[in-house]
Design an enzyme around this catalytic site. Structure first.
Site, mmCIF file in Angstrom:
data_model
loop_
_atom_site.group_PDB
_atom_site.id
_atom_site.type_symbol
_atom_site.label_atom_id
_atom_site.label_comp_id
_atom_site.label_asym_id
_atom_site.label_seq_id
_atom_site.Cartn_x
_atom_site.Cartn_y
_atom_site.Cartn_z
ATOM 1 N N ALA A 29 0.832 -1.202 0.000
ATOM 2 C CA ALA A 29 0.000 0.000 0.000
ATOM 3 C C ALA A 29 0.867 1.253 0.000
ATOM 4 C CB ALA A 29 -0.915 -0.018 1.226
ATOM 5 N N ILE A 86 -5.651 -0.509 -3.682
ATOM 6 C CA ILE A 86 -4.702 -1.530 -3.246
ATOM 7 C C ILE A 86 -5.125 -2.924 -3.745
ATOM 8 C CG2 ILE A 86 -3.475 -2.544 -1.263
ATOM 9 C CD1 ILE A 86 -2.953 0.549 -1.973
ATOM 10 N N GLU A 137 9.506 -5.140 -10.491
ATOM 11 C CA GLU A 137 8.056 -4.925 -10.604
ATOM 12 C C GLU A 137 7.691 -4.474 -12.019
ATOM 13 O OE1 GLU A 137 6.383 -2.219 -7.738
ATOM 14 O OE2 GLU A 137 4.437 -2.197 -8.744
ATOM 15 N N GLN A 197 -7.186 -8.394 -47.158
ATOM 16 C CA GLN A 197 -5.814 -7.906 -46.971
ATOM 17 C C GLN A 197 -5.689 -7.046 -45.704
ATOM 18 O OE1 GLN A 197 -4.011 -4.694 -49.299
ATOM 19 N NE2 GLN A 197 -2.385 -6.107 -49.872
ATOM 20 N N HIS A 249 -12.968 -8.551 -34.181
ATOM 21 C CA HIS A 249 -14.083 -9.365 -33.678
ATOM 22 C C HIS A 249 -15.428 -8.711 -33.991
ATOM 23 C CE1 HIS A 249 -11.187 -11.771 -31.357
ATOM 24 N NE2 HIS A 249 -12.175 -12.574 -31.006
ATOM 25 N N ASN A 297 3.149 5.420 -17.292
ATOM 26 C CA ASN A 297 4.135 5.406 -18.374
ATOM 27 C C ASN A 297 4.820 6.765 -18.531
ATOM 28 O OD1 ASN A 297 3.592 2.763 -18.622
ATOM 29 N ND2 ASN A 297 2.790 2.836 -20.713
ATOM 30 N N GLU A 298 4.138 7.821 -18.076
ATOM 31 C CA GLU A 298 4.796 9.139 -18.105
ATOM 32 C C GLU A 298 5.975 9.136 -17.114
ATOM 33 O OE1 GLU A 298 1.373 8.785 -17.770
ATOM 34 O OE2 GLU A 298 1.109 9.140 -19.908
HETATM 35 C C1 FAD Z 1 -6.320 -1.542 -10.573
HETATM 36 C C2 FAD Z 1 -5.269 -0.796 -9.829
HETATM 37 C C3 FAD Z 1 -4.412 -1.498 -8.977
HETATM 38 C C4 FAD Z 1 -3.456 -0.803 -8.235
HETATM 39 N N1 FAD Z 1 -2.718 -1.490 -7.310
HETATM 40 C C5 FAD Z 1 -1.941 -0.775 -6.435
HETATM 41 C C6 FAD Z 1 -1.331 -1.417 -5.326
HETATM 42 O O1 FAD Z 1 -1.447 -2.647 -5.142
HETATM 43 N N2 FAD Z 1 -0.615 -0.660 -4.466
HETATM 44 C C7 FAD Z 1 -0.461 0.694 -4.609
HETATM 45 O O2 FAD Z 1 0.187 1.325 -3.796
HETATM 46 N N3 FAD Z 1 -1.037 1.331 -5.675
HETATM 47 C C8 FAD Z 1 -1.778 0.637 -6.564
HETATM 48 N N4 FAD Z 1 -2.393 1.273 -7.606
HETATM 49 C C9 FAD Z 1 -2.208 2.719 -7.768
HETATM 50 C C10 FAD Z 1 -1.388 3.086 -8.999
HETATM 51 O O3 FAD Z 1 -0.064 2.676 -8.851
HETATM 52 C C11 FAD Z 1 -1.545 4.604 -9.183
HETATM 53 O O4 FAD Z 1 -2.864 4.840 -9.615
HETATM 54 C C12 FAD Z 1 -0.548 5.166 -10.164
HETATM 55 O O5 FAD Z 1 0.752 5.106 -9.640
HETATM 56 C C13 FAD Z 1 -0.855 6.625 -10.533
HETATM 57 O O6 FAD Z 1 -1.090 7.403 -9.404
HETATM 58 P P1 FAD Z 1 -2.398 8.341 -9.341
HETATM 59 O O7 FAD Z 1 -3.565 7.481 -9.654
HETATM 60 O O8 FAD Z 1 -2.387 9.067 -8.066
HETATM 61 O O9 FAD Z 1 -2.233 9.340 -10.539
HETATM 62 P P2 FAD Z 1 -1.437 10.743 -10.494
HETATM 63 O O10 FAD Z 1 -0.120 10.564 -9.872
HETATM 64 O O11 FAD Z 1 -2.352 11.768 -9.949
HETATM 65 O O12 FAD Z 1 -1.235 11.010 -12.041
HETATM 66 C C14 FAD Z 1 -2.272 11.515 -12.896
HETATM 67 C C15 FAD Z 1 -1.669 11.778 -14.270
HETATM 68 O O13 FAD Z 1 -0.626 12.760 -14.147
HETATM 69 C C16 FAD Z 1 0.566 12.248 -14.716
HETATM 70 N N5 FAD Z 1 1.740 12.728 -13.981
HETATM 71 C C17 FAD Z 1 1.946 12.717 -12.636
HETATM 72 N N6 FAD Z 1 3.166 13.180 -12.361
HETATM 73 C C18 FAD Z 1 3.754 13.470 -13.541
HETATM 74 C C19 FAD Z 1 5.031 13.979 -13.931
HETATM 75 N N7 FAD Z 1 5.978 14.265 -13.027
HETATM 76 N N8 FAD Z 1 5.285 14.160 -15.246
HETATM 77 C C20 FAD Z 1 4.353 13.868 -16.168
HETATM 78 N N9 FAD Z 1 3.131 13.368 -15.873
HETATM 79 C C21 FAD Z 1 2.843 13.179 -14.581
HETATM 80 C C22 FAD Z 1 0.450 10.737 -14.592
HETATM 81 O O14 FAD Z 1 1.323 10.092 -15.497
HETATM 82 C C23 FAD Z 1 -1.019 10.547 -14.898
HETATM 83 O O15 FAD Z 1 -1.209 10.514 -16.279
HETATM 84 C C24 FAD Z 1 -3.318 0.600 -8.389
HETATM 85 C C25 FAD Z 1 -4.162 1.288 -9.270
HETATM 86 C C26 FAD Z 1 -5.140 0.608 -9.959
HETATM 87 C C27 FAD Z 1 -6.086 1.404 -10.806
#
Ligand code: FAD
Length: 379
Positions: free
Chosen positions: A128, A161, A241, A278, A337, A365-366
């Site tokens: 978490a 989480i 990871e 094609q 499909h 990915n950012e």
């Molecule tokens: C199904 C699912 C499972 C998950 N499992 C876990 C888990 O087990 N444990 C856990 O801790 N988390 C988990 N997560 C959380 C996940 O890792 C986060 O959602 C993710 O890291 C993005 O954080 P955020 O949602 O707060 O987005 P934000 O950080 O708010 O980002 C929003 C947008 O802003 C962009 N952004 C942010 N900072 C920058 C930057 N410096 N430069 C450019 N762009 C930027 C991001 O790329 C994104 O497009 C999970 C999420 C989901 C949906």
């Protein structure tokens, strides 16, 4: 061509794959619809996986592991789960993302206390980090550890989480006076509450949830490693990871490709199989090419990881490219499909909704490109 028979696999890997495939076909496939209906997998599948030796096979024998320190076994399990489109049973998360923290940073007493249950499937793991107000910016977490001398008091909230409902041991990142610290919160601790199972567009059988900590007493014996070193530990483990994500993405892309290839050979329009147009041929050729490129890259990185030579930038490259790639591939698969591709009873539709999260979680990915860019001296 058998895409599972690749040069970096040896005889022991082939045998392991056969065993794990049998486990998937006999123990997972018959349960998948039930798990989708329940919104989570069963606790029994974890214990069964433990009995079969599929949980943390890399762990030392004294804890119940098999000391198989070769990431190709992990790659095989992730590929096989992708092959049956299983996205709720988070084996890779348990084995390859979270258990390694315990292996690397727990002391001997903690390992003896936790690892046997982690390996037998009695203790399901979660990690978490993410909070409602911060995900990418991990340093901004608000969850707090107050030092009370003999113990800490934990307060805060986490969201999104994975394994949130089923987990028995949760590694929580929180701010202690020394800085970001990892502590292990155990099922049943007073003040540890689980929120709702979150409704997601995909990963329907994964129990992603909110977690709340209200004045939870954390014995100092549950601190992982040194207080204040949590951020460093998280960074050290991220390459593996990210590679797990890339392997999973390639596996899902391969699944989407195989499903689509089968479909375009069977479905007819204008008096012939749609695969003979094609446009369809070119589309399938592109899918095959992208999957092959991803596959070759991750195979190379698996061997580099085994040799301790993978760089953080390479893991980020694989994570962003493969998780973007799987979304291109599943999108094409849905298109070929036709209307059936939009129906959730068709696995291609499930692969489509499941794939969308991949460029977002485990670091967006950012953020991957930020890391690669920094490695180029462009910070
Ligand atoms: C199904 C699912 C499972 C998950 N499992 C876990 C888990 O087990 N444990 C856990 O801790 N988390 C988990 N997560 C959380 C996940 O890792 C986060 O959602 C993710 O890291 C993005 O954080 P955020 O949602 O707060 O987005 P934000 O950080 O708010 O980002 C929003 C947008 O802003 C962009 N952004 C942010 N900072 C920058 C930057 N410096 N430069 C450019 N762009 C930027 C991001 O790329 C994104 O497009 C999970 C999420 C989901 C949906």
């Amino acid at each position: 061509m058998d895409i599972y028979d690749r040069p970096h696999f040896e005889e022991e890997h082939k045998i392991f794959r056969e065993n794990f495939r049998k486990f998937c076909e006999e123990e997972i496939v018959p349960q998948q619809q039930q798990w989708l209906n329940d919104g989570m997998v069963s606790r029994e599948i974890w214990e069964l996986a433990g009995e079969f030796g599929f949980l943390c096979p890399f762990a030392d024998e004294e804890y119940g592991g098999m000391a198989l320190r070769d990431f190709r076994f992990s790659q095989i399990m992730t590929e096989e789960l992708g092959r049956i489109c299983e996205s709720g049973f988070a084996l890779g998360l348990h084995n390859d993302v979270i258990a390694p923290y315990i292996e690397a940073y727990a002391n001997a007493e903690q390992k003896a206390r936790w690892l046997p249950d982690i390996i037998s499937g009695k203790a399901i793991l979660a990690i978490a980090m993410t909070e409602p107000s911060t995900g990418s910016d991990l340093q901004a977490i608000k969850t707090r550890l107050e030092d009370k001398g003999s113990h800490y008091i934990l307060n805060g909230a986490k969201t999104f989480i994975s394994n949130g409902i089923l987990s028995d041991l949760v590694i929580v990142a929180a701010k202690a006076p020394e800085g970001v610290t990892l502590v292990v919160v155990e099922r049943g601790m007073d003040g540890f509450k689980r929120g709702r199972r979150l409704e997601k567009m995909g990963l329907k059988s994964q129990d992603t949830a909110e977690l709340f900590f209200e004045n939870v007493t954390i014995p100092k014996a549950n601190v992982l490693g040194a207080p204040g070193q949590g951020f460093v530990y998280l960074m050290q483990k991220l390459a593996q990871e990210r590679l797990v994500c890339a392997i999973g993405a390639v596996a899902t892309a391969q699944f989407a490709f195989s499903e689509t290839l089968k479909y375009v050979k069977e479905r007819t329009a204008f008096g012939k199989p749609i695969g003979t147009f094609q446009n369809t041929r070119f589309g399938l050729a592109e899918m095959r090419t992208e999957v092959t490129i991803g596959q070759n890259f991750v195979d190379t990185l698996v061997m580099k990881l085994n040799a301790g030579q993978i760089s953080s930038e390479e893991a980020c490259m694989a994570k962003w490219w493969c998780t973007d790639m799987v979304n291109r591939v599943v999108d094409k698969g849905v298109q070929f499909h036709g209307g059936y591709g939009y129906m959730l009873e068709y696995p291609i539709a499930r692969a489509y909704v499941d794939a969308r999260i991949q460029p977002i979680f485990a670091g967006t990915n950012e953020i991957m490109k930020e890391v690669i860019g920094r490695g180029l001296g462009l910070s």
